[in-house]
Design a protein around this motif. Structure first.
Motif, PDB file in Angstrom:
ATOM      1  N   VAL A   1       0.830  -1.207   0.000  1.00 53.76           N
ATOM      2  CA  VAL A   1       0.000   0.000   0.000  1.00 53.76           C
ATOM      3  C   VAL A   1       0.865   1.259   0.000  1.00 53.76           C
ATOM      4  O   VAL A   1       0.672   2.174  -0.810  1.00 53.76           O
ATOM      5  CB  VAL A   1      -0.944   0.003   1.224  1.00 53.76           C
ATOM      6  CG1 VAL A   1      -1.694   1.332   1.321  1.00 53.76           C
ATOM      7  CG2 VAL A   1      -1.925  -1.155   1.139  1.00 53.76           C
ATOM      8  N   CYS A   2       1.843   1.312   0.885  1.00 53.89           N
ATOM      9  CA  CYS A   2       2.579   2.559   1.112  1.00 53.89           C
ATOM     10  C   CYS A   2       3.751   2.768   0.160  1.00 53.89           C
ATOM     11  O   CYS A   2       4.381   3.833   0.186  1.00 53.89           O
ATOM     12  CB  CYS A   2       3.067   2.619   2.553  1.00 53.89           C
ATOM     13  SG  CYS A   2       1.713   2.733   3.759  1.00 53.89           S
TER      14      CYS A   2
ATOM     15  N   VAL B   1       6.813  10.104   3.183  1.00 52.70           N
ATOM     16  CA  VAL B   1       7.908   9.745   2.279  1.00 52.70           C
ATOM     17  C   VAL B   1       7.969   8.234   2.173  1.00 52.70           C
ATOM     18  O   VAL B   1       7.442   7.517   3.021  1.00 52.70           O
ATOM     19  CB  VAL B   1       9.263  10.290   2.789  1.00 52.70           C
ATOM     20  CG1 VAL B   1       9.290  11.801   2.732  1.00 52.70           C
ATOM     21  CG2 VAL B   1       9.539   9.808   4.205  1.00 52.70           C
ATOM     22  N   LEU B   2       8.607   7.724   1.126  1.00 48.47           N
ATOM     23  CA  LEU B   2       8.676   6.282   0.917  1.00 48.47           C
ATOM     24  C   LEU B   2       9.417   5.595   2.056  1.00 48.47           C
ATOM     25  O   LEU B   2      10.447   6.090   2.524  1.00 48.47           O
ATOM     26  CB  LEU B   2       9.387   5.975  -0.406  1.00 48.47           C
ATOM     27  CG  LEU B   2       8.607   6.269  -1.694  1.00 48.47           C
ATOM     28  CD1 LEU B   2       9.501   6.040  -2.903  1.00 48.47           C
ATOM     29  CD2 LEU B   2       7.354   5.402  -1.786  1.00 48.47           C
ATOM     30  N   PRO B   3       8.913   4.446   2.537  1.00 49.29           N
ATOM     31  CA  PRO B   3       9.640   3.685   3.550  1.00 49.29           C
ATOM     32  C   PRO B   3      11.028   3.314   3.038  1.00 49.29           C
ATOM     33  O   PRO B   3      11.201   2.975   1.874  1.00 49.29           O
ATOM     34  CB  PRO B   3       8.770   2.437   3.743  1.00 49.29           C
ATOM     35  CG  PRO B   3       7.409   2.858   3.302  1.00 49.29           C
ATOM     36  CD  PRO B   3       7.637   3.818   2.177  1.00 49.29           C
ATOM     37  N   LYS B   4      12.023   3.402   3.913  1.00 52.81           N
ATOM     38  CA  LYS B   4      13.390   3.088   3.528  1.00 52.81           C
ATOM     39  C   LYS B   4      14.046   2.285   4.642  1.00 52.81           C
ATOM     40  O   LYS B   4      13.574   2.291   5.777  1.00 52.81           O
ATOM     41  CB  LYS B   4      14.169   4.366   3.234  1.00 52.81           C
ATOM     42  CG  LYS B   4      14.208   5.340   4.380  1.00 52.81           C
ATOM     43  CD  LYS B   4      14.649   6.737   3.970  1.00 52.81           C
ATOM     44  CE  LYS B   4      15.987   6.771   3.315  1.00 52.81           C
ATOM     45  NZ  LYS B   4      16.448   8.154   3.056  1.00 52.81           N
ATOM     46  N   PRO B   5      15.132   1.561   4.356  1.00 58.04           N
ATOM     47  CA  PRO B   5      15.763   0.730   5.383  1.00 58.04           C
ATOM     48  C   PRO B   5      16.392   1.568   6.481  1.00 58.04           C
ATOM     49  O   PRO B   5      16.828   2.695   6.250  1.00 58.04           O
ATOM     50  CB  PRO B   5      16.828  -0.046   4.597  1.00 58.04           C
ATOM     51  CG  PRO B   5      17.129   0.820   3.427  1.00 58.04           C
ATOM     52  CD  PRO B   5      15.830   1.477   3.066  1.00 58.04           C
TER      53      PRO B   5
ATOM     54  N   SER C   1     -10.616  -5.893   9.888  1.00 57.32           N
ATOM     55  CA  SER C   1     -10.335  -4.577   9.318  1.00 57.32           C
ATOM     56  C   SER C   1      -8.917  -4.160   9.708  1.00 57.32           C
ATOM     57  O   SER C   1      -8.555  -4.206  10.892  1.00 57.32           O
ATOM     58  CB  SER C   1     -11.340  -3.537   9.823  1.00 57.32           C
ATOM     59  OG  SER C   1     -12.646  -3.842   9.366  1.00 57.32           O
ATOM     60  N   ARG C   2      -8.136  -3.783   8.719  1.00 55.24           N
ATOM     61  CA  ARG C   2      -6.769  -3.338   8.970  1.00 55.24           C
ATOM     62  C   ARG C   2      -6.649  -1.858   8.610  1.00 55.24           C
ATOM     63  O   ARG C   2      -7.109  -1.435   7.551  1.00 55.24           O
ATOM     64  CB  ARG C   2      -5.776  -4.159   8.145  1.00 55.24           C
ATOM     65  CG  ARG C   2      -5.801  -5.645   8.481  1.00 55.24           C
ATOM     66  CD  ARG C   2      -4.750  -6.406   7.702  1.00 55.24           C
ATOM     67  NE  ARG C   2      -4.771  -7.817   8.019  1.00 55.24           N
ATOM     68  CZ  ARG C   2      -3.929  -8.717   7.512  1.00 55.24           C
ATOM     69  NH1 ARG C   2      -2.995  -8.327   6.656  1.00 55.24           N
ATOM     70  NH2 ARG C   2      -4.021  -9.983   7.854  1.00 55.24           N
ATOM     71  N   TYR C   3      -6.037  -1.107   9.516  1.00 53.67           N
ATOM     72  CA  TYR C   3      -5.876   0.326   9.317  1.00 53.67           C
ATOM     73  C   TYR C   3      -4.402   0.624   9.033  1.00 53.67           C
ATOM     74  O   TYR C   3      -3.518   0.204   9.783  1.00 53.67           O
ATOM     75  CB  TYR C   3      -6.347   1.089  10.552  1.00 53.67           C
ATOM     76  CG  TYR C   3      -7.795   0.815  10.907  1.00 53.67           C
ATOM     77  CD1 TYR C   3      -8.823   1.545  10.313  1.00 53.67           C
ATOM     78  CD2 TYR C   3      -8.127  -0.187  11.811  1.00 53.67           C
ATOM     79  CE1 TYR C   3     -10.148   1.285  10.625  1.00 53.67           C
ATOM     80  CE2 TYR C   3      -9.453  -0.460  12.128  1.00 53.67           C
ATOM     81  CZ  TYR C   3     -10.460   0.285  11.529  1.00 53.67           C
ATOM     82  OH  TYR C   3     -11.769   0.022  11.832  1.00 53.67           O
ATOM     83  N   ILE C   4      -4.161   1.324   7.963  1.00 56.42           N
ATOM     84  CA  ILE C   4      -2.792   1.635   7.552  1.00 56.42           C
ATOM     85  C   ILE C   4      -2.656   3.139   7.355  1.00 56.42           C
ATOM     86  O   ILE C   4      -3.457   3.754   6.651  1.00 56.42           O
ATOM     87  CB  ILE C   4      -2.420   0.906   6.244  1.00 56.42           C
ATOM     88  CG1 ILE C   4      -2.431  -0.611   6.462  1.00 56.42           C
ATOM     89  CG2 ILE C   4      -1.048   1.358   5.742  1.00 56.42           C
ATOM     90  CD1 ILE C   4      -2.142  -1.404   5.207  1.00 56.42           C
ATOM     91  N   LEU C   5      -1.657   3.721   8.001  1.00 56.12           N
ATOM     92  CA  LEU C   5      -1.322   5.130   7.812  1.00 56.12           C
ATOM     93  C   LEU C   5       0.047   5.197   7.149  1.00 56.12           C
ATOM     94  O   LEU C   5       1.056   4.808   7.737  1.00 56.12           O
ATOM     95  CB  LEU C   5      -1.296   5.876   9.147  1.00 56.12           C
ATOM     96  CG  LEU C   5      -0.829   7.337   9.093  1.00 56.12           C
ATOM     97  CD1 LEU C   5      -1.769   8.164   8.221  1.00 56.12           C
ATOM     98  CD2 LEU C   5      -0.743   7.923  10.498  1.00 56.12           C
ATOM     99  N   CYS C   6       0.081   5.654   5.920  1.00 51.48           N
ATOM    100  CA  CYS C   6       1.341   5.721   5.179  1.00 51.48           C
ATOM    101  C   CYS C   6       2.097   6.998   5.530  1.00 51.48           C
ATOM    102  O   CYS C   6       1.489   8.063   5.699  1.00 51.48           O
ATOM    103  CB  CYS C   6       1.075   5.690   3.672  1.00 51.48           C
ATOM    104  SG  CYS C   6       0.353   4.132   3.091  1.00 51.48           S
ATOM    105  N   PRO C   7       3.424   6.920   5.632  1.00 51.03           N
ATOM    106  CA  PRO C   7       4.218   8.124   5.909  1.00 51.03           C
ATOM    107  C   PRO C   7       4.207   9.052   4.704  1.00 51.03           C
ATOM    108  O   PRO C   7       3.748   8.690   3.620  1.00 51.03           O
ATOM    109  CB  PRO C   7       5.619   7.559   6.173  1.00 51.03           C
ATOM    110  CG  PRO C   7       5.655   6.293   5.377  1.00 51.03           C
ATOM    111  CD  PRO C   7       4.264   5.720   5.461  1.00 51.03           C
TER     112      PRO C   7
ATOM    113  N   ASN D   1      -0.200   7.106  -2.547  1.00 47.52           N
ATOM    114  CA  ASN D   1      -0.750   6.772  -1.233  1.00 47.52           C
ATOM    115  C   ASN D   1       0.006   7.433  -0.077  1.00 47.52           C
ATOM    116  O   ASN D   1      -0.422   7.336   1.077  1.00 47.52           O
ATOM    117  CB  ASN D   1      -0.737   5.259  -1.021  1.00 47.52           C
ATOM    118  CG  ASN D   1      -1.707   4.547  -1.949  1.00 47.52           C
ATOM    119  OD1 ASN D   1      -2.594   5.180  -2.530  1.00 47.52           O
ATOM    120  ND2 ASN D   1      -1.539   3.237  -2.096  1.00 47.52           N
ATOM    121  N   LEU D   2       1.114   8.090  -0.368  1.00 46.35           N
ATOM    122  CA  LEU D   2       1.924   8.683   0.696  1.00 46.35           C
ATOM    123  C   LEU D   2       1.145   9.756   1.443  1.00 46.35           C
ATOM    124  O   LEU D   2       0.469  10.595   0.847  1.00 46.35           O
ATOM    125  CB  LEU D   2       3.205   9.278   0.111  1.00 46.35           C
ATOM    126  CG  LEU D   2       4.175   8.286  -0.541  1.00 46.35           C
ATOM    127  CD1 LEU D   2       5.401   9.006  -1.074  1.00 46.35           C
ATOM    128  CD2 LEU D   2       4.576   7.197   0.448  1.00 46.35           C
ATOM    129  N   GLY D   3       1.213   9.696   2.777  1.00 44.66           N
ATOM    130  CA  GLY D   3       0.523  10.670   3.613  1.00 44.66           C
ATOM    131  C   GLY D   3      -0.954  10.400   3.799  1.00 44.66           C
ATOM    132  O   GLY D   3      -1.655  11.205   4.420  1.00 44.66           O
TER     133      GLY D   3
END
Length: 220
Positions: free
Chosen positions: A42-43, A69-73, A61-67, A48-50
């Motif tokens: 999703v993120c 900026v793109l996830p990074k290691p 039901s799953r709730y997802i909040l995307c940051p 989908n960011l933000g």
């Protein structure tokens, strides 16, 4: 100048990103399972960011909040500047991209210039009950001061110092605070020495690097 009461040094590293969200896997690394998690599926989509999402399936039901900026290691978090946070505190960074280092991060610049992402590399405050002088400095008590102080012996003609490691952090700004008390007589700058590697000032001097050291700040 005899003693130094408080010292706090911060380093600032510029970053090419506006922040980062640290995870064990990221949008370019699918991990050992060979497939993206639901969160990454999703993120890792730019649109989908933000944003927040509710995904329903199998009665759950799953709730997802995307940051934003793109996830990074996590290993890409080289300094406090790379953190996506506004809270001051202890964090783990990876200055060399591999080795984790625990540091204190000033994320709102309250100790410096108001910019976020300062990494603290040196600190001691002798007004704190459990404080001790760092290696190289001598601790001494005075009858008219209710806490110990750090510095060199009053009758000594030598220079003493302590070193704080930057842990390999690449930086382009330095800020800090130093509070000192005068004891005995202060001779300020010693005009018979013009080499930073020798005794040049009767006071407090902050330098960085080696062979030769480079001057940052002096109080005399």
């Amino acid at each position: 100048m005899k003693v130094m009461l408080l010292l706090s040094l911060f380093l600032y590293a510029s970053s090419t990103t506006s922040g980062s969200y640290c995870m064990s896997t990221d949008c370019t690394n699918q991990g050992t399972s060979g497939s993206f998690s639901l969160y990454l599926r999703v993120c890792c989509v730019m649109d989908n960011l933000g944003r927040s999402f509710t995904i329903k399936g199998n009665g759950i039901s799953r709730y997802i909040l995307c940051p934003s900026v793109l996830p990074k290691p996590c290993q890409s978090v080289r300094s406090c500047k790379d953190l996506n946070s506004t809270i001051n505190g202890d964090y783990t960074i990876y200055p060399d991209g591999v080795t984790p280092v625990e540091v204190y991060c000033d994320m709102n610049g309250i100790n410096c210039d108001g910019e976020d992402g300062w990494t603290r590399v040196g600190y001691f405050n002798m007004t704190e009950s459990d404080a001790t002088c760092p290696a190289g400095l001598i601790q001494k008590n005075f009858t008219n001061i209710d806490h110990p102080l750090c510095g060199r012996l009053a009758n000594s003609s030598t220079c003493i110092s302590t070193t704080f490691s930057s842990n390999g952090l690449t930086y382009n700004k330095v800020c800090g605070q130093v509070r000192g008390y005068q004891s005995f007589r202060a001779r300020a700058f010693l005009n018979f020495q013009n080499d930073i590697e020798n005794f040049t000032v009767d006071g407090v001097s902050i330098t960085h690097g080696s062979n030769p050291r480079k001057h940052i700040w002096t109080y005399a």
